[in-house]
Design a protein around this motif. Structure first.
Motif, short mmCIF file in Angstrom:
data_model
loop_
_atom_site.label_atom_id
_atom_site.label_comp_id
_atom_site.label_asym_id
_atom_site.label_seq_id
_atom_site.Cartn_x
_atom_site.Cartn_y
_atom_site.Cartn_z
N ARG A 120 -6.02 3.57 9.67
CA ARG A 120 -5.72 2.01 9.42
C ARG A 120 -5.33 1.76 8.15
NH1 ARG A 120 -10.80 -1.84 9.83
NH2 ARG A 120 -11.17 -0.70 7.53
N LEU A 157 -1.67 0.26 7.47
CA LEU A 157 -1.53 -0.98 6.74
C LEU A 157 -1.08 -0.97 5.31
CD1 LEU A 157 -5.01 -2.58 7.47
CD2 LEU A 157 -3.07 -3.18 8.66
N VAL A 158 -1.29 0.01 4.64
CA VAL A 158 -0.94 -0.03 3.17
C VAL A 158 0.52 0.85 2.97
CG1 VAL A 158 -1.53 0.92 1.03
CG2 VAL A 158 -3.20 -0.04 2.37
N GLY A 167 3.91 -0.45 6.14
CA GLY A 167 4.31 -1.72 5.97
C GLY A 167 4.26 -2.55 7.10
N CYS A 168 2.88 -2.81 7.61
CA CYS A 168 2.62 -3.46 8.73
C CYS A 168 2.90 -5.03 8.38
CB CYS A 168 1.21 -3.59 8.93
SG CYS A 168 0.58 -2.52 10.03
N VAL A 169 3.31 -5.90 9.22
CA VAL A 169 3.77 -6.97 9.10
C VAL A 169 2.51 -7.94 8.48
CG1 VAL A 169 4.06 -9.34 10.45
CG2 VAL A 169 5.24 -7.12 11.27
N LYS A 170 2.93 -8.76 7.57
CA LYS A 170 1.78 -9.64 6.84
C LYS A 170 1.98 -10.97 7.28
CE LYS A 170 1.86 -6.31 3.30
NZ LYS A 170 0.56 -5.65 2.56
N LYS A 195 -0.13 -13.10 1.01
CA LYS A 195 0.12 -12.37 2.26
C LYS A 195 -0.74 -11.22 2.67
CE LYS A 195 5.01 -13.08 2.03
NZ LYS A 195 6.26 -12.26 1.98
N PHE A 196 -1.37 -11.30 3.85
CA PHE A 196 -2.32 -10.28 4.33
C PHE A 196 -2.06 -9.54 5.58
CE2 PHE A 196 -3.99 -14.23 2.07
CZ PHE A 196 -4.92 -13.61 1.12
N THR A 197 -2.68 -8.36 5.79
CA THR A 197 -2.30 -7.54 6.70
C THR A 197 -3.28 -7.90 7.94
OG1 THR A 197 -3.81 -5.69 5.81
CG2 THR A 197 -1.30 -5.84 5.47
N LEU A 198 -4.39 -8.63 7.70
CA LEU A 198 -5.56 -8.69 8.53
C LEU A 198 -6.02 -9.97 8.63
CD1 LEU A 198 -8.00 -5.89 7.98
CD2 LEU A 198 -6.34 -5.83 9.70
#
Length: 66
Positions: A24, A28-29, A32-35, A44-47
């Motif tokens: 995970r 996420l880090v 470059g998951c969508v934020k 901006k947040f990943t979760l």
């Protein structure tokens, strides 16, 4: 102490006790998951959970339980 740590991120060295947490983290880090951007500021947040926590603490002046 820290005997449960078995998995180390090859990109930054952060350590995890479970492989799913390492996976995970990488997703996420480092991938470059969508934020999700806060509608009230530039944060901006990943979760989604972290976005909701941010909104409740920063924009509504309500303490979010840990």
């Amino acid at each position: 102490m820290h005997e449960d740590i078995k998995y180390t991120c090859s990109q930054c060295g952060r350590k995890f006790s479970q492989k799913c947490h390492l996976n995970r983290h990488i997703l996420l880090v480092h991938k470059g998951c969508v934020k999700i951007q806060c509608s009230q500021c530039e944060s901006k947040f990943t979760l989604k959970h972290n976005l909701l926590k941010h909104v409740n603490t920063v924009h509504k002046s309500v303490n979010f339980p840990c």
